[in-house]
Design an enzyme around this catalytic site. Sequence first.
Site, PDB file in Angstrom:
ATOM      1  N   TRP A 168       0.811  -1.214   0.000  1.00 18.02           N
ATOM      2  CA  TRP A 168       0.000   0.000   0.000  1.00 18.02           C
ATOM      3  C   TRP A 168       0.843   1.261   0.000  1.00 18.02           C
ATOM      4  O   TRP A 168       0.512   2.233  -0.685  1.00 18.02           O
ATOM      5  CB  TRP A 168      -0.999  -0.015   1.163  1.00 18.02           C
ATOM      6  CG  TRP A 168      -2.025  -1.092   0.955  1.00 18.02           C
ATOM      7  CD1 TRP A 168      -2.168  -2.244   1.662  1.00 18.02           C
ATOM      8  CD2 TRP A 168      -3.004  -1.144  -0.096  1.00 18.02           C
ATOM      9  NE1 TRP A 168      -3.176  -3.004   1.126  1.00 18.02           N
ATOM     10  CE2 TRP A 168      -3.709  -2.355   0.050  1.00 18.02           C
ATOM     11  CE3 TRP A 168      -3.354  -0.295  -1.142  1.00 18.02           C
ATOM     12  CZ2 TRP A 168      -4.743  -2.739  -0.807  1.00 18.02           C
ATOM     13  CZ3 TRP A 168      -4.381  -0.662  -2.002  1.00 18.02           C
ATOM     14  CH2 TRP A 168      -5.062  -1.864  -1.830  1.00 18.02           C
ATOM     15  N   ASP A 216      -1.141   6.795   6.858  1.00 18.17           N
ATOM     16  CA  ASP A 216      -2.262   5.966   6.414  1.00 18.17           C
ATOM     17  C   ASP A 216      -2.502   4.919   7.498  1.00 18.17           C
ATOM     18  O   ASP A 216      -1.725   3.982   7.645  1.00 18.17           O
ATOM     19  CB  ASP A 216      -1.918   5.301   5.080  1.00 18.17           C
ATOM     20  CG  ASP A 216      -3.038   4.388   4.583  1.00 18.17           C
ATOM     21  OD1 ASP A 216      -3.998   4.112   5.349  1.00 18.17           O
ATOM     22  OD2 ASP A 216      -2.948   3.939   3.435  1.00 18.17           O
ATOM     23  N   LYS A 226     -11.990  -1.600   7.508  1.00 19.36           N
ATOM     24  CA  LYS A 226     -11.252  -2.529   8.358  1.00 19.36           C
ATOM     25  C   LYS A 226     -11.859  -2.502   9.771  1.00 19.36           C
ATOM     26  O   LYS A 226     -12.529  -3.431  10.173  1.00 19.36           O
ATOM     27  CB  LYS A 226      -9.774  -2.138   8.424  1.00 19.36           C
ATOM     28  CG  LYS A 226      -8.868  -2.848   7.455  1.00 19.36           C
ATOM     29  CD  LYS A 226      -9.101  -2.537   6.009  1.00 19.36           C
ATOM     30  CE  LYS A 226      -7.992  -3.160   5.164  1.00 19.36           C
ATOM     31  NZ  LYS A 226      -8.245  -3.022   3.739  1.00 19.36           N
TER      32      LYS A 226
END
Lengths: 363, 363
Positions: free
Chosen positions: A103, A173, A197
Amino acid sequence: MKNELNFSGGPGILPAEVLTQAQQAIGEVPQVGLSILGISHRSDWFAQVVAEAEANIRTLLRLPDSHAVLFLQGGATLQWTMIPMLLLRGSGKSADYLSTGYWSAKAIAEATLEGPVRVVWDGQAQGYHRLPRATELACSPDAAYLHYVSNETVEGTQFHELPGHDSVPRVCDMSSDFLSRPVDMDRYDILYAHAQKNLGPAGVTVVIIRKSLLDHAPAGIPALLDYRTHLKAGSIYNTPPVFAIYVVLLVTRWLLREVGGLEAMAAINQRKADALYAVLDEYPELYRGWAAREDRSLMNVAFKLPTPELEREFLRRSELEGFSGLAGHRSLGGIRASIYNAMPLASVEALCGFMRGFAAGNG
Amino acid sequence: MKNELNFSGGPGILPAEVLTQAQQAIGEVPQVGLSILGISHRSDWFAQVVAEAEANIRTLLRLPDSHAVLFLQGGATLQWTMIPMLLLRGSGKSADYLSTGYWSAKAIAEATLEGPVRVVWDGQAQGYHRLPRATELACSPDAAYLHYVSNETVEGTQFHELPGHDSVPRVCDMSSDFLSRPVDMDRYDILYAHAQKNLGPAGVTVVIIRKSLLDHAPAGIPALLDYRTHLKAGSIYNTPPVFAIYVVLLVTRWLLREVGGLEAMAAINQRKADALYAVLDEYPELYRGWAAREDRSLMNVAFKLPTPELEREFLRRSELEGFSGLAGHRSLGGIRASIYNAMPLASVEALCGFMRGFAAGNG
């Protein structure tokens, strides 16, 4: 498949009582009488939803007044563009990025469209098995900002210390470990997390931003990509994802009232992770953990088995017992057990039991 | 308040059976066994959801293969940026825009950030009461594209003929009348619609785009703002709003199976609008329609009463009878009855009855 045995990397498991309340709201929101899908985002009711969701996040994180809480669309992906538009474009500086996994690498590609990027640390050649120690990092003291990903969902690594200098804006992030443990928000300048999540359904992203960063925003940013637009409009500039934000509210209520806050949540998350990693450590030849020991994630436990055949057999048998979501990310393969906030300890123990049984049959 | 009497301008009413199915999916998706909020967007099940939703939209619109169907985030607002990024940036041309109401004016402001814009027609000085006739428009034969809004939700006006030249890309914001009537898709190059009027919950936007427009896209567009990204990824580049897209699927199934297609839907919508406008025409001194007669919207019936006091009384008494969402948009005030696809004819008739009764008491 059973909701309580859903180990998906995301969208992932949500608390059972949140699902019940969300279900009720689809039919009719209590005290309103309308389906949440047909309630105006300009209604008094929804203004209260946004206000309480923000207040709950503030309470959970002990957020100082210096920071704003925004509810946006576009996932973490849109933040990869909005952040450099605000802080890098026309700044005359370069931005520091840590490349620690799938990511964070994607975030770098988007930032380079807005200005110069310096990759301070790149773990790709080492297979992203480990994270840098703070002492390994030569972060620029005059970077526009430092960007990193606190928990790499794919590889199952997680920072357990803060990288960077406090004098350079720290941008994180936190999509896959937001609200999983206390953080010292005063040391973050932008923190963002998509909901799917730990926080709610796909379709909403929480951004926490130090308001003073907005004082020198460059001109010409499209309204929807400009944090100032959303701050001024209280997250209702255009029609927000009403249902997703409502579920975020329900999850924050659950964290406050049922779990008892982030210290309590962190303790539960630690027990779940300890239980799973203990099985990996018992059978290191069979369950080959991807993350270096000191960088193990408390959210995503990623491992490989000796052969693809054994991995397929592991998945097949786990599914027969009601488990789901255990296949690793398509970029890495293997197995991944995601144990987000809402995953009950009992479900993790059930998975540990399955893994020990599988190991006994393949020892 | 009652779901079936929800005349909100959006998010608005959805079919009762869609709400029931959406509710079920929050608990457990049939044949999957998991809550839809915890199902991976990379699952086989969700791939089928996207495929069927696209197929249904193709069937309903008789969409030619030349056009792609995309499911995006960011509402119509993000399209105001993505479209000029693709078609205006670096084109050496200017874009034609029609300013016909609140929403089209907002689109113009965003386009000017990407290149020169020519406002071909501006109805603001006339209070946006009416739309231009095709013969009034001097559209450029060499514009990058023509942008217009087919139905102005705030003012309650709707185009009943197509503006522009077929030789210039025709770009239409169809947010508030998408799938309310058949359209000749071959004459549109980009059509976009956020879901929260006729199509589903807030949080997803349908974009239909002629694929050949993507052949000459400029370099440097952020991945998430580049239609090519989403086309290549089949609308699953990053995590899409899974639940919202599923509800779109349910609504398209309802349109196909229960309503019987767009011709049937258009006929029902015509009956509903005729019924309401008949009341306005019966009591023209009390119910002062905003739209010119020939531009009346079949989706939003906007009108004013002689005084703000009467409007407040109208709203108060309508709410006592279970109606909701009848207050006009905050920019215009007055009353607005939004009668999207899912609004039953019986509910419109109930509103007509209320309005006649209110008129009798205030005649």
